[in-house]
Design an enzyme around this catalytic site. Structure first.
Site, PDB file in Angstrom:
ATOM      1  N   LYS A 117      32.117  55.987  63.774  1.00  0.00           N
ATOM      2  CA  LYS A 117      30.788  56.188  63.433  1.00  0.00           C
ATOM      3  C   LYS A 117      30.133  56.909  64.357  1.00  0.00           C
ATOM      4  O   LYS A 117      30.571  56.929  65.629  1.00  0.00           O
ATOM      5  CB  LYS A 117      30.143  54.797  63.060  1.00  0.00           C
ATOM      6  CG  LYS A 117      30.898  53.990  62.005  1.00  0.00           C
ATOM      7  CD  LYS A 117      30.926  54.642  60.735  1.00  0.00           C
ATOM      8  CE  LYS A 117      31.688  53.514  60.015  1.00  0.00           C
ATOM      9  NZ  LYS A 117      31.946  53.913  58.531  1.00  0.00           N
TER      10      LYS A 117
HETATM   11  C1  LIG Z   1      32.131  52.579  57.672  1.00  0.00           C
HETATM   12  C2  LIG Z   1      31.354  52.149  56.460  1.00  0.00           C
HETATM   13  C3  LIG Z   1      31.271  51.113  56.079  1.00  0.00           C
HETATM   14  C4  LIG Z   1      32.033  49.736  56.551  1.00  0.00           C
HETATM   15  O1  LIG Z   1      31.620  49.529  57.845  1.00  0.00           O
HETATM   16  P1  LIG Z   1      32.795  48.774  58.891  1.00  0.00           P
HETATM   17  O2  LIG Z   1      31.879  48.675  60.178  1.00  0.00           O
HETATM   18  O3  LIG Z   1      33.922  49.183  58.908  1.00  0.00           O
HETATM   19  O4  LIG Z   1      32.825  47.365  58.145  1.00  0.00           O
HETATM   20  C5  LIG Z   1      30.281  50.534  54.755  1.00  0.00           C
HETATM   21  N1  LIG Z   1      29.949  51.813  54.301  1.00  0.00           N
HETATM   22  C6  LIG Z   1      30.334  52.917  54.475  1.00  0.00           C
HETATM   23  C7  LIG Z   1      29.641  54.218  53.844  1.00  0.00           C
HETATM   24  C8  LIG Z   1      31.051  53.509  55.819  1.00  0.00           C
HETATM   25  O5  LIG Z   1      31.384  54.668  55.962  1.00  0.00           O
END
Ligand SMILES: *Cc1c(COP(=O)(O)O)cnc(C)c1O
Length: 402
Positions: free
Chosen positions: A186
């Site tokens: 992220k």
């Molecule tokens: C990464 C992501 C999530 C989930 O996040 P995690 O921290 O991996 O649980 C949810 N929605 C979207 C659109 C994502 O890209």
């Protein structure tokens, strides 16, 4: 969208302050922690950054969505509308509380199509989760207008668009809650982690209690208060090491966005030389967090051919139509109603009858868009060599296809 590219001294300094005290936990240990509350500080900084009243840190983006759904009162028998192009975590959270996800089409913004949202609302719809995919905002004004008219709360999934804006306000501040992820790839990362923002104090208090087994923290910030519990909670607590990393990563977010915007423009200039290429619709170009460059070829065959040539020249793009984790027709476990529950819940009723069917062919308008889509992830650090390699590959493709 990679905060991992810029992990460095600031993060190490923040972590070392936690290691000095040995207090790895966000609550209690008042004397030993020497006034250091990293998770709480990260929450305060994050809320200030995005301009939200409150922020609640949790263990992941999926947990953030689940906590938000829980505190909005969503549960078994309810429907939650989201979109057919998103990461599986969005609808895992919905299914995990026993609710049923309903998927809308995406349009050329690659986000929720408001006209289709309107069609998918029923009297069982208890929340709407638009996702700001690939760094750029959904048509959040139109979505909010529909939601407000029907008095259905909105949870924005901002996992892929931290720092993105719509008309000057940060994504995540339009709905009742905004859910962020700080996972591995992220825009900012805490290893694992997530955040829910809200302007509503009651919503925030309920989140704070729910995510810590029902403990109340309000009368005694940083600690716990009386032991009267209002409801059954769970444990989604972030730990101090993650909070420490979050503080450092958040302090870099503006620089990350600047670098991504610059690099995205370089990639865009290169990609614009592909014959017949068009770009994803951006509802607010200035607010784009620029984590991805998404572009369309005239049809599916062309997109495949172009990507094959790009791959042969060391510059393959992502084809989300073939991606197993982000696109509805490829979620075979959802289509099969595959759950660890021996009763088949929440897909089957007590008699074992299938309650809900996800036909992979359902979202034909999305398919017409997704099949033509290619995308590059925009790095924070784009080396001259890498850019030259992509440039050269695109020149070759353009020459081959004329
Ligand atoms: C990464 C992501 C999530 C989930 O996040 P995690 O921290 O991996 O649980 C949810 N929605 C979207 C659109 C994502 O890209």
């Amino acid at each position: 969208m990679p905060g991992f590219e810029v992990f460095g001294d600031r993060e190490k300094q923040e972590i070392s302050e936690v290691l000095e005290t040995g207090v790895l936990f966000r609550y209690e240990f008042g004397e030993q922690r020497q006034g250091i509350y990293k998770v709480r500080t990260f929450e305060e900084n994050f809320a200030r950054y995005v301009g939200a009243g409150y922020a609640q840190a949790v263990t992941s983006g999926t947990a953030a969505l689940k906590v938000a759904l829980k505190v909005l009162g969503v549960g078994p028998g309810d429907e939650v509308v989201t979109q057919g192009f998103t990461f599986v975590g969005t609808w895992e959270a919905i299914l995990d509380i026993g609710a049923i996800p309903v998927f809308t089409e995406v349009d050329t913004t690659l986000n929720m199509d408001p006209a289709d949202l309107e069609k998918k609302l029923t009297d069982r719809t208890k929340a709407i989760i638009p996702v700001h995919m690939l760094g750029s905002g959904a048509r959040i004004d139109e979505i909010m207008a529909i939601a407000d008219r029907c008095a259905i709360p909105v949870i924005e999934d901002v996992s892929q668009a931290a720092g993105g804006k719509w008309r000057g306000s940060y994504l995540g501040t339009f709905g009742r809650c905004g859910a962020f992820s700080f996972g591995a790839v992220k825009t900012i990362t805490t290893g694992e982690g997530g955040m829910v923002i809200t302007d509503d104090e009651k919503t925030w208090r309920t989140m704070a209690e729910y995510h810590d087994h029902g403990h109340d923290h309000v009368p005694n910030p940083g600690g716990r208060a009386g032991e009267g519990r209002s409801f059954i909670g769970f444990n989604y607590r972030m730990m101090e090491l993650q909070g420490a990393i979050g503080i450092a990563q958040l302090s870099r977010l503006d620089d990350i966005l600047l670098a991504q915007r610059k690099n995205k423009e370089l990639l865009r200039q290169s990609v614009s030389r592909l014959p017949g290429v068009t770009f994803r619709t951006l509802v607010d170009e200035a607010g784009d967090s620029a984590t991805f460059l998404a572009f369309f070829l005239p049809n599916r065959e062309r997109a495949r051919e172009v990507n094959r040539l790009l791959q042969d020249n060391g510059a393959g793009a992502i084809s989300f139509a073939e991606n197993k984790w982000h696109y509805y027709p490829n979620w075979e476990h959802l289509a099969n109603g595959a759950t660890t529950c021996s009763s088949g819940w929440p897909f089957r009723d007590r008699q074992g009858r299938q309650k809900v069917v996800y036909d992979p062919e359902n979202l034909s308008r999305s398919a017409a868009i997704m099949n033509r889509l290619l995308a590059y992830q925009v790095p924070v650090k784009l080396s001259r060599e890498r850019l030259a390699q992509i440039d050269a590959a695109i020149e070759k493709v353009a020459a081959t296809l004329g």
